[in-house]
Design a protein around this motif. Structure first.
Motif, PDB file in Angstrom:
ATOM      1  N   CYS A 250      -4.577  -0.047   0.626  1.00 49.56           N
ATOM      2  CA  CYS A 250      -5.189  -1.221   1.235  1.00 49.56           C
ATOM      3  C   CYS A 250      -6.643  -1.331   0.756  1.00 49.56           C
ATOM      4  O   CYS A 250      -7.389  -0.355   0.828  1.00 49.56           O
ATOM      5  CB  CYS A 250      -5.185  -1.108   2.752  1.00 49.56           C
TER       6      CYS A 250
ATOM      7  N   CYS B  14       0.340   3.225   3.781  1.00 53.74           N
ATOM      8  CA  CYS B  14       0.918   2.694   5.030  1.00 53.74           C
ATOM      9  C   CYS B  14       2.229   1.948   4.794  1.00 53.74           C
ATOM     10  O   CYS B  14       2.973   1.697   5.735  1.00 53.74           O
ATOM     11  CB  CYS B  14      -0.079   1.800   5.763  1.00 53.74           C
TER      12      CYS B  14
ATOM     13  N   CYS C 283      -5.573   1.101   6.664  1.00 53.21           N
ATOM     14  CA  CYS C 283      -4.142   1.243   6.983  1.00 53.21           C
ATOM     15  C   CYS C 283      -3.918   1.361   8.491  1.00 53.21           C
ATOM     16  O   CYS C 283      -2.970   0.809   9.042  1.00 53.21           O
ATOM     17  CB  CYS C 283      -3.558   2.484   6.334  1.00 53.21           C
TER      18      CYS C 283
ATOM     19  N   CYS D  11       0.864  -1.178   0.000  1.00 53.13           N
ATOM     20  CA  CYS D  11       0.000   0.000   0.000  1.00 53.13           C
ATOM     21  C   CYS D  11       0.905   1.233   0.000  1.00 53.13           C
ATOM     22  O   CYS D  11       1.870   1.288   0.745  1.00 53.13           O
ATOM     23  CB  CYS D  11      -0.876  -0.050   1.246  1.00 53.13           C
TER      24      CYS D  11
HETATM   25 ZN   LIG Z   1      -2.469   0.775   3.703  1.00 57.99          ZN
END
Ligand SMILES: [Zn+2]
Length: 165
Positions: free
Chosen positions: A117, A85, A122, A82
């Motif tokens: 995500c 994050c 996240c 992602c």
């Molecule tokens: Zn994430």
């Protein structure tokens, strides 16, 4: 952690949706939100699975983004990351989302894409910490670094969406 957001604050926060669109966005169950464990509020649209929403506090101002998930899945079996994050996960848990740019550019179909995500959670993911060990920094330090990074990257993504060229 974020300050709690009211339904009105959320509806007025969307920078890349028309007022009509913003009024139709289904809001998540805010009474269940764990504000102290969130860097942003993120949810998928239960009525339209392609859509997702992300709202965060930019200083004292709530800023919301409307996102659209792409149809094309990532190749399965490879780890994906992602971009917000930066936690690696199985590729089916990371989705390419595109955000229409704010203003006329977005109405003209101009979007910005990024991998996020799939369930926009996240904040949950960064709190899954490795056990305390001598080999790495203490968990609270790891979390502080992840939190800071996540907030900075959400802010940078939102700034890109809002930038009028
Ligand atoms: Zn994430």
């Amino acid at each position: 952690m974020v300050k709690p957001l009211s339904p009105t604050e959320i509806r007025l926060s969307f920078v890349n949706a028309s007022q009509g669109e913003a009024e139709r966005i289904p809001l998540p169950g805010l009474h269940e939100a764990l504000w102290e464990e969130r860097e942003y509020l993120g949810w998928r649209d239960p009525q339209s699975r392609q859509r997702g929403y992300l709202v965060y506090w930019k200083g004292d101002t709530p800023v919301g983004l409307v996102l659209r998930a792409s149809d094309s899945a990532l190749r399965s079996g490879i780890p994906a990351m992602c971009s917000l994050c930066r936690i690696s996960q199985p590729s089916d848990q990371v989705t390419l989302f595109s955000a229409p740019r704010a203003g006329q550019a977005g109405r003209d179909g101009n979007t910005i894409g990024t991998y996020i995500c799939d369930d926009l959670s996240c904040s949950h993911l960064i709190r899954i910490l490795p056990p305390r060990s001598d080999m790495q920094p203490p968990p609270e330090e790891i979390l502080a670094g992840r939190t800071e990074g996540l907030v900075a990257r959400v802010d940078s993504f939102a700034s890109d969406v809002m930038r009028t060229v």
